[in-house]
Design a protein around this motif. Structure first.
Motif, short mmCIF file in Angstrom:
data_model
loop_
_atom_site.label_atom_id
_atom_site.label_comp_id
_atom_site.label_asym_id
_atom_site.label_seq_id
_atom_site.Cartn_x
_atom_site.Cartn_y
_atom_site.Cartn_z
N ILE A 72 -15.11 28.09 15.41
CA ILE A 72 -14.57 26.81 14.92
C ILE A 72 -14.17 26.93 13.46
CG2 ILE A 72 -15.20 24.43 14.35
CD1 ILE A 72 -16.86 24.35 16.90
N LEU A 73 -15.00 27.56 12.65
CA LEU A 73 -14.70 27.72 11.23
C LEU A 73 -13.44 28.54 11.03
CD1 LEU A 73 -18.28 28.35 9.79
CD2 LEU A 73 -16.99 26.20 9.84
N ASP A 74 -13.26 29.59 11.84
CA ASP A 74 -12.06 30.42 11.73
C ASP A 74 -10.82 29.61 12.11
OD1 ASP A 74 -13.62 32.56 10.96
OD2 ASP A 74 -13.66 33.48 12.96
N PHE A 75 -10.95 28.79 13.15
CA PHE A 75 -9.82 27.96 13.57
C PHE A 75 -9.43 26.98 12.47
CE2 PHE A 75 -8.33 23.97 15.53
CZ PHE A 75 -7.23 24.44 16.24
N LEU A 76 -10.42 26.34 11.86
CA LEU A 76 -10.15 25.36 10.81
C LEU A 76 -9.52 26.01 9.58
CD1 LEU A 76 -13.39 23.18 10.99
CD2 LEU A 76 -11.15 22.66 11.95
N SER A 77 -9.92 27.23 9.29
CA SER A 77 -9.41 27.91 8.10
C SER A 77 -7.92 28.21 8.20
CB SER A 77 -10.20 29.20 7.84
OG SER A 77 -9.95 30.14 8.87
N ASP A 78 -7.40 28.24 9.42
CA ASP A 78 -5.98 28.52 9.62
C ASP A 78 -5.12 27.26 9.55
OD1 ASP A 78 -6.26 31.23 9.90
OD2 ASP A 78 -6.44 31.18 12.08
N LEU A 79 -5.76 26.10 9.45
CA LEU A 79 -5.03 24.84 9.39
C LEU A 79 -4.82 24.41 7.95
CD1 LEU A 79 -6.86 22.86 12.24
CD2 LEU A 79 -4.75 24.22 12.42
N GLU A 80 -3.72 23.74 7.70
CA GLU A 80 -3.42 23.27 6.35
C GLU A 80 -3.97 21.86 6.17
OE1 GLU A 80 0.42 22.54 3.40
OE2 GLU A 80 0.66 23.60 5.31
N ARG A 81 -5.00 21.74 5.35
CA ARG A 81 -5.61 20.46 5.01
C ARG A 81 -5.93 19.61 6.25
NH1 ARG A 81 -2.09 18.43 -0.28
NH2 ARG A 81 -2.56 20.25 -1.61
N PRO A 82 -6.75 20.12 7.15
CA PRO A 82 -7.10 19.33 8.34
C PRO A 82 -7.91 18.10 7.98
CG PRO A 82 -8.52 21.24 8.15
CD PRO A 82 -7.48 21.40 7.09
N ARG A 83 -7.67 17.02 8.71
CA ARG A 83 -8.42 15.78 8.50
C ARG A 83 -9.62 15.80 9.44
NH1 ARG A 83 -4.64 10.68 8.59
NH2 ARG A 83 -4.86 10.89 10.84
N ILE A 84 -10.82 15.85 8.87
CA ILE A 84 -12.02 16.13 9.66
C ILE A 84 -13.01 14.97 9.56
CG2 ILE A 84 -13.96 17.73 9.96
CD1 ILE A 84 -12.21 19.87 8.62
N THR A 85 -13.60 14.65 10.72
CA THR A 85 -14.70 13.68 10.79
C THR A 85 -15.90 14.38 11.38
OG1 THR A 85 -13.15 11.83 11.10
CG2 THR A 85 -15.45 11.47 11.74
N LEU A 86 -17.07 14.14 10.81
CA LEU A 86 -18.30 14.80 11.25
C LEU A 86 -19.24 13.78 11.89
CD1 LEU A 86 -20.01 17.40 11.31
CD2 LEU A 86 -20.88 16.78 9.05
N PHE A 87 -19.56 14.02 13.18
CA PHE A 87 -20.50 13.17 13.90
C PHE A 87 -21.84 13.89 14.06
CE2 PHE A 87 -16.51 11.51 16.06
CZ PHE A 87 -16.52 10.29 15.39
N SER A 88 -22.88 13.11 14.15
CA SER A 88 -24.17 13.69 14.50
C SER A 88 -24.08 14.25 15.91
CB SER A 88 -25.27 12.64 14.42
OG SER A 88 -25.09 11.66 15.44
#
Length: 272
Positions: A72-88
């Motif tokens: 998941i971290l590798d996938f996100l690193s390839d995106l330009e300024r992704p808009r992320i929400t963190l749920f429990s």
């Protein structure tokens, strides 16, 4: 930079959160997906398949445990300024329909439905009232594997872009051109004469294996219980019987579709 951004996110724990409620609506409601023009992908496999076809996420939703997933971290690193929400993890588990959390979901734009032009140079998969999401998704996956890229679904079919159908399709959606039509029989009538309209039937005199399938074909499959409608069946000039040995009366629609489309692929491969 991505790790720093993620560690600064505030964990959402309340089901009253507007973003949690909105995502839940998109997962459960076809109307909501249509109104917003968004679909929901659950898991890295679907997100990777979409990205390979240049379909990029609008919003990304992570679980707390997803933060420790290197894929998941590798996938996100390839995106330009992704808009992320963190749920429990507890909230995320209320959204996912999978038995084990994937750790990531995302919304994507609903792929634009391109104009459907019937011609005599391509194959079609036509589903008339196939209502089980698993069947629809697996048939779409089979179509992609067999090289049938044009898909026509009646409005009585399960929503092609629901999370359940997307999961069963395993990413096939993004290599297909999917269309919804209100009148399947009328659309089939518009096909050029060079396209065989083939439907499976227990009353058919011709075996699937004896019919020439090397040319363009419109494969027509109906609902799990009733099959295709009488009007649709009348339009199909090439009924075929799938030979079976034993006491089984008929095949599941997903199995029947696989047998038919891969018989066509076999004939073409042999002809070449």
């Amino acid at each position: 930079m991505m790790i720093e951004q993620l560690t600064q996110l505030q964990v959402i724990n309340s089901s009253a959160n507007p973003r949690f409620k909105q995502l839940g609506k998109l997962i459960s409601s076809k109307r909501e997906r249509k109104q917003t023009g968004l679909i929901v992908l659950d898991g890295m496999h679907l997100l990777t398949s979409a990205k390979q076809q240049q379909q990029l996420p609008v919003d990304i939703y992570l679980s707390e445990s997803g933060l420790s997933n290197q894929e998941i971290l590798d996938f996100l690193s390839d995106l330009e300024r992704p808009r992320i929400t963190l749920f429990s993890d507890v909230l995320f588990s209320q959204l996912t329909e999978l038995s084990s959390q994937t750790g990531i979901m995302a919304t994507l734009p609903l792929p634009q439905e391109l104009p459907l032009h019937a011609n005599d140079k391509q194959d079609y998969l036509v589903l008339d009232g196939v209502q089980d999401p698993g069947n629809v998704g697996s048939i779409l996956r089979t179509a992609a594997a067999a090289g049938v890229s044009q898909v026509v679904l009646s409005t009585a079919c399960a929503d092609a872009w629901s999370p359940k159908v997307l999961r069963a399709g395993m990413g096939a959606h993004f290599s297909l051109s999917i269309h919804m039509v209100s009148d399947v029989a009328n659309w089939l009538r518009t096909l050029e004469h060079g396209v065989k309209r083939v439907v499976t039937s227990l009353q058919a005199r011709s075996s699937l294996f004896d019919v020439d399938l090397t040319g363009p074909v419109a494969w027509v499959f109906g609902s799990e219980g009733a099959g295709v409608s009488e009007e649709v069946e009348r339009v199909c000039e090439t009924p075929v019987l799938i030979p079976m040995i034993g006491m089984t009366e008929s095949l599941n629609v997903g199995a029947a579709a696989a047998v038919c489309m891969f018989e066509q692929l076999r004939q073409r491969t042999k002809a070449n």
